[in-house]
Design an enzyme around this catalytic site. Structure first.
Site: not given
Ligand code: UDP
Length: 135
Positions: A11, A51, A59, A87, A93, A104, A114, A117, A128
């Site tokens: 990112k 997204y 958010f 992952r 996250t 992370r 963070n 992705h 994707e």
């Molecule tokens: N995100 C955010 N605020 C939150 C939760 C998620 O900005 O409270 C953003 C963050 O960049 C995250 C993305 O939304 O990576 C997608 O969220 P997801 O829950 O799918 O998490 P990931 O799969 O990326 O761990």
């Protein structure tokens, strides 16, 4: 174990920190192969489309702004169990909750900026990868 492909994005925060190489090295050291990659400035429409599953979340707008705030580095990773392995390398996250030694934990500042992705399941990985690299 199945050979899988997954979509990974470095990112804008991590690209700006100049740690693309360090993050790719982690994938390679874990046995994941980079089979396609490019640096790209996402348009707003591309970030919103990517997204789209989050469009009702509070958010969403901030997430889109963040994802277009600078270039991202997008890659397809291939290897045994690639989706779960990526992952695991990424960590939780929220970087405050991410296990020590994860990407992370080491490179991310906050739950919104963070660093990376990674697709979370075989179905999303296929969608994707096609979104950015075609069939
Ligand atoms: N995100 C955010 N605020 C939150 C939760 C998620 O900005 O409270 C953003 C963050 O960049 C995250 C993305 O939304 O990576 C997608 O969220 P997801 O829950 O799918 O998490 P990931 O799969 O990326 O761990």
């Amino acid at each position: 174990m199945a050979i899988e492909r997954t979509l990974s994005i470095i990112k804008p925060d991590a690209v700006a920190k100049n740690v693309i190489g360090q993050i790719l090295t982690r994938f390679e050291n874990a046995g994941l192969k980079i089979v396609n990659a490019r640096l790209q400035q996402l348009t707003r429409a591309e970030a919103e489309g990517f997204y789209a599953v989050h469009k009702e979340r509070p958010f969403f707008n901030d997430l889109v702004e963040f994802m277009i705030s600078g270039p991202v580095f997008i890659q397809v990773l291939e290897g045994e169990n690639a989706i779960a392995k990526n992952r695991e390398l990424m960590g939780a996250t929220d970087p405050k909750k991410a296990a020590p030694g994860t990407i992370r934990a080491d490179f991310a500042e906050s739950i919104d900026a963070n660093a990376v992705h990674g697709s979370d399941a075989p179905e999303t990985a296929a969608v994707e990868i096609a979104y950015f690299f075609g069939k």
